[in-house]
Structures are given as structure tokens and as C-alpha cells.
Enzyme design. Structure first.
Site, PDB file in Angstrom:
ATOM      1  N   ARG A   6       0.853  -1.199   0.000  1.00  0.00           N
ATOM      2  CA  ARG A   6       0.000   0.000   0.000  1.00  0.00           C
ATOM      3  C   ARG A   6       0.882   1.239   0.000  1.00  0.00           C
ATOM      4  O   ARG A   6       2.080   1.175   0.176  1.00  0.00           O
ATOM      5  CB  ARG A   6      -0.942  -0.007   1.214  1.00  0.00           C
ATOM      6  CG  ARG A   6      -0.172  -0.255   2.486  1.00  0.00           C
ATOM      7  CD  ARG A   6      -0.676   0.457   3.672  1.00  0.00           C
ATOM      8  NE  ARG A   6      -0.656   1.882   3.529  1.00  0.00           N
ATOM      9  CZ  ARG A   6       0.442   2.637   3.615  1.00  0.00           C
ATOM     10  NH1 ARG A   6       1.650   2.098   3.796  1.00  0.00           N
ATOM     11  NH2 ARG A   6       0.376   3.955   3.483  1.00  0.00           N
ATOM     12  N   GLY A   7       0.194   2.400  -0.189  1.00  0.00           N
ATOM     13  CA  GLY A   7       0.938   3.648  -0.344  1.00  0.00           C
ATOM     14  C   GLY A   7       1.119   3.848  -1.841  1.00  0.00           C
ATOM     15  O   GLY A   7       1.583   2.930  -2.542  1.00  0.00           O
ATOM     16  N   ALA A   8       0.746   5.044  -2.329  1.00  0.00           N
ATOM     17  CA  ALA A   8       0.667   5.242  -3.777  1.00  0.00           C
ATOM     18  C   ALA A   8       1.951   4.862  -4.531  1.00  0.00           C
ATOM     19  O   ALA A   8       1.917   4.024  -5.445  1.00  0.00           O
ATOM     20  CB  ALA A   8       0.253   6.681  -4.067  1.00  0.00           C
ATOM     21  N   GLN A  26      -2.761   3.166   9.806  1.00  0.00           N
ATOM     22  CA  GLN A  26      -1.442   3.213   9.150  1.00  0.00           C
ATOM     23  C   GLN A  26      -0.451   4.076   9.939  1.00  0.00           C
ATOM     24  O   GLN A  26       0.750   3.807   9.941  1.00  0.00           O
ATOM     25  CB  GLN A  26      -1.563   3.773   7.727  1.00  0.00           C
ATOM     26  CG  GLN A  26      -2.220   2.835   6.734  1.00  0.00           C
ATOM     27  CD  GLN A  26      -3.704   3.062   6.619  1.00  0.00           C
ATOM     28  OE1 GLN A  26      -4.354   3.521   7.551  1.00  0.00           O
ATOM     29  NE2 GLN A  26      -4.275   2.724   5.488  1.00  0.00           N
ATOM     30  N   ASP A  62      -2.294  10.616  -3.041  1.00  0.00           N
ATOM     31  CA  ASP A  62      -2.579   9.480  -3.929  1.00  0.00           C
ATOM     32  C   ASP A  62      -2.868   9.921  -5.347  1.00  0.00           C
ATOM     33  O   ASP A  62      -2.683   9.157  -6.296  1.00  0.00           O
ATOM     34  CB  ASP A  62      -3.756   8.667  -3.392  1.00  0.00           C
ATOM     35  CG  ASP A  62      -3.316   7.822  -2.216  1.00  0.00           C
ATOM     36  OD1 ASP A  62      -3.222   8.362  -1.105  1.00  0.00           O
ATOM     37  OD2 ASP A  62      -3.015   6.631  -2.433  1.00  0.00           O
ATOM     38  N   ASN A 120      -5.930  12.041  -0.541  1.00  0.00           N
ATOM     39  CA  ASN A 120      -5.017  11.317   0.350  1.00  0.00           C
ATOM     40  C   ASN A 120      -5.895  10.614   1.383  1.00  0.00           C
ATOM     41  O   ASN A 120      -7.123  10.736   1.370  1.00  0.00           O
ATOM     42  CB  ASN A 120      -4.018  12.280   1.010  1.00  0.00           C
ATOM     43  CG  ASN A 120      -2.893  11.538   1.715  1.00  0.00           C
ATOM     44  OD1 ASN A 120      -2.279  10.648   1.133  1.00  0.00           O
ATOM     45  ND2 ASN A 120      -2.622  11.862   2.957  1.00  0.00           N
ATOM     46  N   LYS A 121      -5.264   9.873   2.265  1.00  0.00           N
ATOM     47  CA  LYS A 121      -5.992   9.072   3.245  1.00  0.00           C
ATOM     48  C   LYS A 121      -7.100   9.867   3.928  1.00  0.00           C
ATOM     49  O   LYS A 121      -6.919  11.034   4.264  1.00  0.00           O
ATOM     50  CB  LYS A 121      -4.971   8.566   4.284  1.00  0.00           C
ATOM     51  CG  LYS A 121      -5.523   7.698   5.380  1.00  0.00           C
ATOM     52  CD  LYS A 121      -6.391   6.561   4.886  1.00  0.00           C
ATOM     53  CE  LYS A 121      -5.698   5.677   3.879  1.00  0.00           C
ATOM     54  NZ  LYS A 121      -6.666   4.776   3.181  1.00  0.00           N
TER      55      LYS A 121
HETATM   56  O1  MRU Z   1      -4.890   3.192   1.834  1.00  0.00           O
HETATM   57  P1  MRU Z   1      -3.410   3.457   1.843  1.00  0.00           P
HETATM   58  O2  MRU Z   1      -2.745   3.018   3.083  1.00  0.00           O
HETATM   59  O3  MRU Z   1      -2.734   2.938   0.593  1.00  0.00           O
HETATM   60  O4  MRU Z   1      -3.315   5.050   1.774  1.00  0.00           O
HETATM   61  C1  MRU Z   1      -2.046   5.627   1.696  1.00  0.00           C
HETATM   62  C2  MRU Z   1      -2.046   7.105   1.723  1.00  0.00           C
HETATM   63  O5  MRU Z   1      -3.070   7.739   1.754  1.00  0.00           O
HETATM   64  C3  MRU Z   1      -0.699   7.758   1.578  1.00  0.00           C
HETATM   65  O6  MRU Z   1      -0.653   8.962   2.269  1.00  0.00           O
HETATM   66  C4  MRU Z   1      -0.417   8.010   0.089  1.00  0.00           C
HETATM   67  O7  MRU Z   1      -0.604   6.839  -0.650  1.00  0.00           O
HETATM   68  C5  MRU Z   1       0.944   8.533  -0.149  1.00  0.00           C
HETATM   69  S1  MRU Z   1       2.189   7.344   0.181  1.00  0.00           S
HETATM   70  C6  MRU Z   1       3.660   8.080  -0.154  1.00  0.00           C
END
Ligand code: MRU
Length: 357
Positions: A55-57, A205, A246, A256-257
Site C-alpha cells: 500500500r501507499g501510492a 497506518q 494518492d 489522500n488518506k
Molecule cells: O490506503 P493506503 O494506506 O494505501 O493510503 C495511503 C495514503 O493515503 C498515503 O498517504 C499516500 O498513498 C501517499 S504514500 C507516499
């Protein structure tokens, strides 16, 4: 900076030693267990993204690049037309696993267009090209995070309090992270900050991943519940907010989250600069505004039952669980990219930065 083999190996997704599978650390098991998985099948890859094992973009982008290579390897004996058609279908399938982060489709499309551009080559040659491209995507990500860290460092002073939300650290990218890059780079250079990590309901997270990464790296971190951001801001403990992204729309709105937009509203109220940090692969110029970003909806059990011994709400209670929200560009002080710091007007300045080579 020079990216080493160790840097690749230490990232949350990379190739296994034999270069026949994508190896990931299962982020759903952290912080209590460090479990690694080798993935070779498209269904396993889809599930890894869907369940947030990866996970994480940017990390999803790196993973998708490797996945396309590993899937191609499994088709190395097919004739070229079948190979190309199946790669397209597999790519579309991977993209359908999560809608919000643009890096997933960006990486898949990068691999597919490489195939398209080299249609005249043999299947074996195409597989090698996909291998090399997946490594290039990964290396570029480390370099981009480093540069984001350099730019981010110019926005804060030693000793500042930085608040972050969710996890945009090494696990969500590689090596430095995006929102955490100034902090990790600062640490390398003997500059210390104090980080407040929002726990980030419902999937935690911030608690499970960000505070784990920072604590392990010897960085001063304090974990807070999401609803405590206001009090630490009011008490003057936060000098800047650094969050990941994201998908950044062409006008500077960004997804974003879930909870990020609330943090941005608080930061505006308290006069604290609010920055989002991300590589240019997160900027989607085909997406005019935040209203055009598809927000993933997730299972209500993540809110009601997931972390608890017993359900925390009646089974029949309705639940709304959007995984992301959109922060309006009017709340954003600047967008920190690998090519520099973009300030308002974002519609004009994002266009400029995206046209640079
Ligand atoms: O649902 P997730 O855990 O994939 O969400 C992640 C986020 O929102 C991060 O802040 C985003 O992907 C940036 S990661 C460098």
C-alpha cells in the site's frame, strides 16, 4: 545520490533473489510480525493491493512495475500476439484493484507502452525490457524521494514539530518516503525534528506503520489519535504539516488518506503551513479537479470489528467507509515534488512543472 542493490532489497516490494517473483513485506501484519511473501500470480498481486498488504501510492506503482515483469516471465513461451494481449488484460486487471492512487495505472501503462513501442522485438527481449524498466521505476522512486526530501528540508527548521497523517514513509514508497523524506534525510544530516503521527482510523497506518518506521530509525515520534491533532496544533507544537498524496488533480486538489482534509482545515485555522509531498507520477493532469477523483469505498468491518475483541457497533448499523478524501487546493501551502516546490496558482504552476523533462 546513488541507489544501491541494498536500497532495492530493503524496500517494501522488490524482486526475490532469483528474480522470479515479487517479494513484499506484508504490511497488514506490521508492526507485530515481519512476514514476507513471494507473489507470482496475478490474483495474488491483485489481492495484495486490495488487502493493503502492499500500500501507499508510490509503493503500489513500484509493485505494479515488478508485477508486470513477473507476469511477463510466466508467459515467455507464448507467441507474441498472445503475449501482448494477455499483458494488456493482466494490466487492466491489476489497475482495477484500487481506484484512487494514480501511480498504479501510471506504472502499468508505462510497462504496457514499453511493450507497444518495442512490438518488433521477440517475447524474450520484451521480458528483459520489462525487467529493466521495473528496476528503473524503483530506482527513480528512491531518487525522487531523496529530492523531495531536499526540497522539503528547506521548509522547516531544526527542532520543528511536524504532523503527518497515514503512512507516506519508506513502506509506502522506498527508502525515504515522501512526507517523511525531510525527516529521514534530516536524520542522515544530523538535523532532528519531532514528528506527531496521527494514528489514522480506521486502518491505523499512522500507528502501525509510521510510528514503527520512525521509532526504528531513531526519530523522535509521538503517536496521537486523529482527534488530537487540534490540541497539539493549538499548543504550538506543530510548525508544519507534511502529508502524502494518492492523486493530485490539475488544479492542486489532491486525494489522500481519509482525514487529511480535516487536518488541512485545522492547519489553516491555526496558521500552520500545510504541504503535500509526492513525486510527479502522482500528478494527474488528465484529472481537472478533486471532484473527478474516484474515491475507494471499503468494507464497514474495518470500522466496526477489525481491531476489536468484540464488534464495536451493532451489526445492522449503517456504516460509511471512504478510504480517501480530497483536500481543496485553497488549503494547500505548497506541493513538494521531485522537481521543486509548487506554489499557487497550482493550475498554472503544475502545468509548468509537468512540462519539464
Ligand atoms: O490506503 P493506503 O494506506 O494505501 O493510503 C495511503 C495514503 O493515503 C498515503 O498517504 C499516500 O498513498 C501517499 S504514500 C507516499
Amino acid at each position: 545520490m546513488e541507489v544501491t542493490k541494498e536500497d532495492l532489497k530493503n524496500s517494501s516490494s522488490h524482486l526475490n533473489d532469483a528474480e522470479t517473483a515479487v517479494e513484499i513485506i506484508d504490511q497488514t501484519k506490521l508492526p507485530n510480525r515481519e512476514v514476507y511473501m513471494d507473489l507470482t500470480k496475478k490474483e495474488e498481486m491483485y489481492d495484495a493491493i486490495k488487502t493493503l498488504a502492499v500500500r501507499g501510492a508510490p509503493a503500489i506503482g513500484i509493485f505494479a512495475g515488478y508485477s508486470m515483469y513477473v507476469l511477463a516471465l510466466g508467459k515467455k513461451n507464448e507467441d507474441k500476439e498472445t503475449f501482448i494481449n494477455e499483458m494488456r488484460t493482466d494490466g487492466e486487471y491489476l489497475i482495477s484493484s484500487r481506484p484512487t492512487a494514480v501511480n498504479l495505472s501510471w506504472a502499468v501503462k508505462r510497462q504496457l507502452s514499453l511493450i507497444e513501442k518495442n512490438r518488433d522485438k521477440s517475447v524474450a527481449e520484451l521480458v528483459t525490457l520489462l525487467h529493466d524498466e521495473s528496476i528503473a521505476i524503483h530506482k527513480e522512486d528512491i531518487e525522487m524521494c531523496y529530492r523531495i526530501g531536499e526540497y522539503g528540508l528547506t521548509l522547516v527548521k531544526p527542532g520543528d514539530g511536524i504532523l503527518t497523517h497515514c503512512n507516506a514513509g519508506p513502506l509506502a514508497t522506498s527508502k525515504y518516503g515522501t512526507a517523511t523524506a525531510p525527516v529521514f534525510l534530516g536524520k542522515e544530516r544530523g538535523i532532528d525534528f519531532h514528528v506527531f503521527s496521527d494514528e489514522t482510523r480506521p486502518l491505523l497506518q499512522g500507528a502501525r506503520l509510521t510510528s514503527y518506521e520512525l521509532q526504528k530509525a531513531g526519530i523522535d515520534v509521538t503517536l496521537i489519535c486523529d482527534n488530537m491533532a487540534s490540541i497539539v496544533m493549538k499548543q504550538g507544537k506543530v510548525q508544519a504539516v507534511f502529508v502524502g498524496c494518492d492523486r493530485i488533480a490539475a488544479n492542486g486538489d489532491f486525494a489522500n488518506k481519509i482525514g487529511t482534509s480535516g487536518v488541512a482545515i485545522l492547519a489553516k485555522y491555526y496558521g500552520i503551513p500545510f504541504y503535500t509531498l509526492g513525486p510527479r507520477s502522482t500528478i494527474d493532469m488528465n484529472c481537472p479537479t478533486g471532484d473527478d477523483i474516484v474515491i475507494e469505498q471499503r468494507n464497514p468491518d474495518e470500522i466496526k470489528t477489525m481491531w476489536y475483541k468484540e464488534p464495536m457497533a451493532l451489526n445492522e448499523v449503517k456504516c460509511y467507509n471512504p478510504s480517501f478524501d480530497v483536500t481543496d487546493h485553497s488549503l494547500v501551502t505548497a506541493i513538494v515534488t521531485d522537481k521543486g516546490i509548487v506554489r499557487p496558482p497550482f493550475d498554472v504552476n503544475l502545468k509548468k512543472i509537468m512540462s519539464e523533462v
